[in-house]
Every structure is written in structure tokens, then in C-alpha cells.
Scaffold this active site. Structure first.
Site: not given
Length: 716
Positions: A92, A255
Site C-alpha cells: 500500500h 494473497h
């Protein structure tokens, strides 16, 4: 007693205290040229490059790995390992990068400041940064926050069994919020009504909702439409410099680790970091649900993990995604997510905090796009059938994600930067220039005999002004102005560019690169123009530039640097006549790291010398355009001239006595007399006692741009 001051009287101490902006909202905003000034830095004469040389990188990595396995009571680690949290932190931090203007990314530690530190997509990353504080405190100036935030995720991957491609240090911290970076017009988190028009995401934005890094994980506008989500993913990731294969690798690889958090509705969360009460000490989103942490954590509102091995690198994400059918369900927080059907025991996911408890694996709407979109599916299947390919692709995609905005390899610090030269790094061969002082003077003389000052400076400035400090791309080094796509840009179709390049190619000796020859030409032209005004200056020439080849130039990627407007050259792309071009000038000046005085003096000098796109007359007030002086400012401020608009971009100047038209100028020209701050600069340089200073300041500012991409000798 009554307090003699009111809170309103002290409003200048808040972001809402700019009363001028409230009174005159259309006033030209120059603050972006004052961002992170040297006076904000707590230390003088600080060199991060020198401090980094003292860093024991291996000791730092050991401390990070120890931290990852040391769950803290105040913020317990899922599965006893902070690795997945740090991967999200790094992702992020770097993932805000966008190709259109090079802004965003993790190269300066900006995630510590608003608005990024308070975006909904960054909920609870404040805890990750706080976990890293003891390490930052220990290593101090030897490691920047920018490097630490990105390094943490890379070390996390390594500690969970993945081998990263490498890691380069070199991210220099800023000290204040980049409040003038445009993230969209929406005033509500997760809204997007102003950024999507006619189905197209507004440029230069890359995220499709305010406050998100990429796309809404529940689906477009929170609706679980998988195929529409695939379209948004493709567009968003493309705007962040990722192709389809890199996109699939990043999602599938990232993920593989960790889980989502949605133990209860987000209504249990308090204010974000910037709005949190003072006692929270720069932490936000205080959670009132049960313990407020661990199993009760609320982040995205989605709840659950993707794989049965959330702290281990393997191919389980793709294996499970293709193995099972998926039911659409709501999380405890009320968010859309997908749950596997008829799960085998071996694929059940362990609870992050309660031993023996298990859950079904989950997928996001955006995850299933990798299975349902035809192009993504081909790539995902290929990775599933050959996990080694996924490992290699994820390693390179992660490296690109975390280094895309760091600039060329000449800025990389450390010994783990990899041997490959990726095309996204804009590789430039080493210079072969070996020219002595006598040869330099001879070459300068020959250049000035064959080319005019205007031909040289228009071409050289067109090259240097492609630089953008936001991601350290473009500039003169590499001499890519002679290659596609730059040579085909409208701004470079000016006939002076082709003539200058062709002429310099003919006279170029074998012992100097074309890029160095361009720089030397610019120096020769400026020195000549100053001499014509009676001022002797000698600019420093720093050889060492290389010449890039067409094969080393990514045409699509470099087209993102194509200018819509270049106010320094009075250029505005056809069809952009309604653009408020002075705002575009400020944006360009910011990318070129120019101060307000540098921007001002460059405009004045270029106009005086007649360096306009297509040789237009705008702002050219000088009687002798081969002489560098302050005539642009003296004529602009002359009260004998009255200006009237011809159209949105062009104005006509009339002699007040005769009513005869004497000049034409653009919005960019006139703003230096209309805006009070810029007028103050113009008045300074128009003074009779500042003529020589103007010439020297112009030469210094131009030479700065000639060398702005020379990180090999001017690292910053």
C-alpha cells in the site's frame, strides 16, 4: 476571566486556516513549489546516501525477522507472524504510484502523512508503522522511513519462504503531507462519482474510488460483479505500470499470505488517524467491538483467509481458487465475499488466534476475476500448472511494484539490486565521453557557427523538461529526444528540433556521447547569450551521460511523459484551449523541482531569447533575441501597455497612447504580472540593479535542469 483569543483567531494553525483560498478559490496555488523545504528538516547538511553507508543491512533484516515473530499484546499478530501485515504495508506504500504524472509510490515515506495515512484502504496500517518504530529508533538516520516501510514487506516475504528478486535502498523521507497532490475531488471516502465519466477513469488517477489503492475488493461500487471487476483491475493496474501477467502474479502471490478482517460492522471504528482525538497519539480507527484487536479486528470488513497456509509461500491461492465452486456470502461486517463450497479438510483455514478452530477459505470478488476473465484465466492457469513461473513472475512484479518510482539504477543503494536491466528502469548505457578542455572550446565554437541560440535552446529545453522528479524519469540523459516516441511528439515537431539533432549528429566527434553534446550545446548557447548582454559566465560541464537505444526505450511507457502543456516553451497541445495553462506550468515546475524564483527567471530568459514552440510571438518583447536580459519583465510591467483578451489563451497588448497593438502574450506570460506572488518576483528581476543577477540566475537554473537527472554525480 475571558480568554482574549478565540479558536477562530487561531485557525491559521489548521489546514482550514488559508482564508485567502476561501476568499479567492480560483487564485493560482503556488504551495506545491514550496513543499518540503529545507527548513522543515530537523538536521542540516544531511546526506542519506552517506548515512546509509553506515547501515548494517543484515543486522537490520535480523531485527525485522525477530519483530515479525514477536506478537505484541497491544496489537496481536495473526498466526503469530506480522509478515502478512508488513506485506500489506509495503504494497500500500508503493501501490499508490501512477504512470500519468509519476506521483504516489513509496519513494519518500509519504504514507506517514495525510491523506494516505487516513485512507480507508490503509486502516490499521498505522499499527504496522508503530510496530516498526523501535527499529527506526534504533537505526536512526541510517534507514529512512521510506526504505523501512518497503523493506519490511520484502523481508516478510523472505521470512515466510519466498525468495525476493532483490531490494534497493535510496528512498529519501519527506517531512510534511503532500497536500497539493491531486487524489480526486470526492469529499467522501470510497465515493467515485467525480472520477468516472463516460465510463473512463479520470486522469491522472489510478484508483477507482477515493481512499483506495486500487479497486474495491467487493466489486465495482461495492457490487459483486466479477467481470466488471476484472475491467477495473486491468485499467487500474495498467495505470500503475503493470501488465496482465504482472497483475495476476501480484494478486496471486500477495494473497498467498495473511487474511482479511471484518469481525463486525465498520460502525465500531472510530475516527481515522488525522481526525482521531489527541490522546490516541497518531493512531486511528479505535475499535469498540469486544477487545478491538486480534480476532475482533475490523479493517476492510471482509473476513477470512485465502489459503490454509497464510504464513507460507506456496501455490495454494491459485490451487484453491480453481479447485472449488464459490458461494456469494456476507461477512460479519456485511461485506460481499465468496466462500468455498464443500471444502476438503486439508484446505480448511486455521483460525488466526484460536488454536484448533478452522474456517472455509474465502475469495474476494476481485480475486475471482483471475478465474473468470478470459485473459487473466490463461495466465493464472499457466502459473497453476507451473508454480516456478509464478514464483519468478511474482518476484519480478514485486520488485517492480516496490521500485517503480525509485528512478534509474544509478539511484539504487545497497548490494542487492539485481543484475538485470529492466526496461521499466529506463536503462542508459555507460558514457564513453573523454573530451578535454581544448576540445570542448573548439566544439562550442563549431556548434554556435552551425546553429542559432534559439535552435539549440528550444531543443535542449524540450529534452530536459521531460524530467519528472515524481518518479525520476525523463530528462536529457539518454538523449531519448532523438528516439521514438519523443521525436514524434507534437512539441518536438518544431523544425528546430530536427535541424539541431541532424546538425549535431554531423559534427559529433567520436569521443563524446550525443547526450553530452546536447548538454554542451545548451551551455554554449547560454554563455553566448549572456556575453551578448555584456556578462561573462562560465557554466560547469559535467560529462558522463549515455545514449539510450531504441531497444532500451519503452515507447508506451515514455508516452506517459508526453506534455499536454509546457508553459516554459509556450506550448499547448491542440484541443486543450480551455485548459488553465498557468496551472499546468506550476505542475511542470514542481516535477522539475523548480522554486518560484527559478521558474520565474526561466520564463523570463526563455521569452527574451524567443524560445517559443513553433516560433510564435507570444511573450516575446525583446528587441534583440540573441541577448539575454530582463526585458520580458520590464515590458510586462510597463504601465504604458494595456492588455485585452483575444481568446482564453491569448491576450493582446496595446499602447495606451496610440491604441496600437504592440505585443501578444499567453496566460502563462501574463500570470507573472497578475498573480501577486509572481509579480513580486517579476518586479525584483525587472529592477535596473538586478539585470546581471537575472542573467546569472537564469544560467544557474538552466544548468540545474541540464544535470537534474545526473544521479551518478548529484545523488539525492
Amino acid at each position: 476571566m475571558k480568554c482574549p483569543f478565540t479558536n477562530e483567531a487561531l485557525s491559521h494553525t489548521t489546514l482550514g486556516g488559508d482564508i485567502n483560498a476561501k476568499w479567492w478559490p480560483e487564485q493560482l496555488n503556488l504551495r506545491i513549489l514550496y513543499q518540503n523545504p529545507p527548513t522543515l528538516k530537523p538536521t542540516d547538511d544531511f546526506s542519506y546516501k552517506k548515512e546509509f553507508e553506515k547501515l548494517d543491512v543484515e543486522e537490520l533484516k535480523k531485527d525485522l525477522k525477530k519483530l515479525m515473530r514477536s506478537s505484541q499484546d497491544w496489537w496481536p499478530a495473526d498466526y503469530g507472524h506480522y509478515g502478512p501485515l508488513f506485506i500489506r504495508l509495503s504494497w500500500h506504500s508503493a501501490g499508490t504510484y501512477r504512470v500519468f504524472d509519476g506521483r504516489g509510490g513509496g519513494s519518500n515515506g509519504n504514507q506517514r502523512f495525510a491523506p494516505l495515512n487516513s485512507w480507508p484502504d490503509n486502516i490499521n496500517l498505522d499499527k504496522a508503522r508503530r510496530l516498526l518504530w523501535p527499529i527506526k529508533q534504533k537505526y536512526g538516520n541510517k534507514i529512512s522511513w521510506g526504505d523501512l516501510l518497503v523493506l519490511a514487506g520484502t523481508v516478510a516475504l523472505e521470512d515466510m519462504g519466498f525468495k525476493p528478486y532483490g531490494f534497493a535502498f535510496g528512498r529519501v523521507d519527506i517531512w510534511e503531507a503532500e497536500i497539493d497532490t491531486y487524489w480526486g475531488d470526492e469529499m467522501e471516502w470510497l465515493s467515485n462519482e467525480k472520477r468516472v465519466k463516460d465510463g473512463e477513469l479520470q486522469k491522472p488517477l489510478a484508483a477507482d474510488h477515493m481512499g483506495l489503492i486500487y479497486v474495491n475488493p467487493e466489486g465495482p461500487n461495492g457490487e459483486p460483479n466479477i467481470l466488471e471487476a476484472a475491467k477495473q483491475i486491468r485499467e487500474s493496474f495498467k495505470r500503475m505500470a503493470m501488465n496482465d501477467e504482472e497483475t495476476v502474479a501480484l494478486i496471486a502471490g500477495g494473497h498467498t499470505f495473511g487474511k482479511n478482517h471484518g469481525a463486525a460492522p465498520t460502525s465500531h471504528l472510530g475516527k481515522e488517524v488525522e481526525a482521531a482525538p489527541i490522546e490516541e497519539q497518531n493512531l486511528g480507527w479505535k475499535n469498540s467491538y469486544k477487545s478491538g484487536k486480534g480476532p475482533d479486528t475490523i479493517t476492510s470488513g471482509i473476513e477470512g483467509a485465502w489459503t490454509p497456509t497464510p504464513t507460507k509461500w506456496d501455490d495454494s491461492f491459485l490451487r484453491i481458487m480453481f479447485k472449488y465452486d464459490w458461494n456469494l456470502v456476507k461477512s460479519p461486517a456485511g461485506a460481499w465475499q465468496w466462500e468455498a463450497v464443500d471444502v476438503d479438510e486439508e484446505d480448511m483455514v486455521p483460525d488466526a488466534h484460536i488454536p484448533g478452530k478452522k474456517h472455509k477459505p474465502i475469495m474476494l470478488t476481485t480475486d475471482l476475476a483471475l478465474r473468470m476473465d478470459s485473459e487473466y484465466k490463461k495466465i493464472a492457469k499457466k502459473f497453476l500448472e507451473n508454480p516456478k513461473l509464478l514464483e519468478e513472475a511474482f518476484a519480478k512484479a514485486w520488485f517492480k511494484l516496490t521500485h517503480r518510482d525509485l528512478g534509474p539504477k544509478s539511484r539504487y543503494l545497497g548490494n542487492d539490486i539485481g543484475e538485470d536491466d529492466f526496461i521499466w528502469q529506463d536503462p542508459i548505457p555507460k558514457s564513453y565521453t573523454s573530451i578535454n578542455e581544448k576540445e570542448i572550446e573548439t566544439l562550442k565554437k563549431e556548434i554556435l557557427e552551425k546553429l542559432s541560440i534559439q535552435e539549440i535552446l528550444y531543443t535542449v529545453f524540450s529534452a530536459v523538461s521531460t524530467y519528472r522528479d515524481t518518479d525520476k524519469r525523463g530528462g536529457l540523459n539518454g538523449a531519448r529526444i532523438r528516439l521514438k516516441p519523443q521525436i514524434d511528439w507534437e512539441i518536438n515537431q518544431d523544425k528546430r528540433v530536427a535541424k539541431t539533432i541532424k546538425t549535431l549528429e554531423k559534427i559529433k566527434p567520436d569521443n563524446i556521447t550525443f547526450a553530452d553534446l546536447l548538454a554542451l550545446s545548451g551551455i554554449a548557447a547560454i554563455e553566448k547569450a549572456a556575453k551578448n548582454a555584456g556578462v561573462e559566465i562560465n557554466l560547469d560541464f559535467y560529462p558522463g551521460r549515455g545514449d539510450a537505444t531504441q531497444e532500451e526505450t519503452d515507447i508506451e511507457s515514455f508516452n506517459y511523459l508526453k506534455p499536454i502543456a509546457n508553459g516554459f516553451l509556450n506550448y499547448l497541445q491542440n484541443g486543450c484551449e480551455e485548459l488553465i495553462s498557468e496551472r499546468a506550468l506550476i505542475d511542470l515546475a514542481n516535477k522539475l523541482t523548480l522554486t518560484v524564483p527559478e521558474m520565474t527567471v526561466l520564463i523570463g530568459g526563455l521569452r527574451t531569447l524567443g524560445i517559443n514552440y513553433n516560433d510564435t510571438p507570444y511573450g516575446r518583447f525583446s528587441e534583440d533575441e540573441n541577448r539575454l536580459d530582463n526585458e520580458f519583465f520590464t515590458k510586462l510591467l510597463d504601465m504604458n501597455i494595456e492588455w485585452k483578451p483575444k481568446n482564453n489563451q491569448v491576450f493582446e497588448g496595446f499602447d495606451r497612447k496610440t491604441n496600437k497593438k504592440v505585443y501578444e502574450a499567453t496566460r502563462v506570460d501574463l500570470i507573472f504580472g497578475a498573480n501577486s506572488q509572481l509579480r513580486a518576483q517579476s518586479e525584483f528581476y525587472a529592477q535596473n540593479d538586478n539585470k546581471e543577477k537575472f542573467i546569472k540566475d537564469f544560467a544557474k537554473a538552466f544548468n540545474k535542469l541540464l544535470n537534474i537527472d545526473r544521479f551518478d554525480i548529484f545523488w539525492r
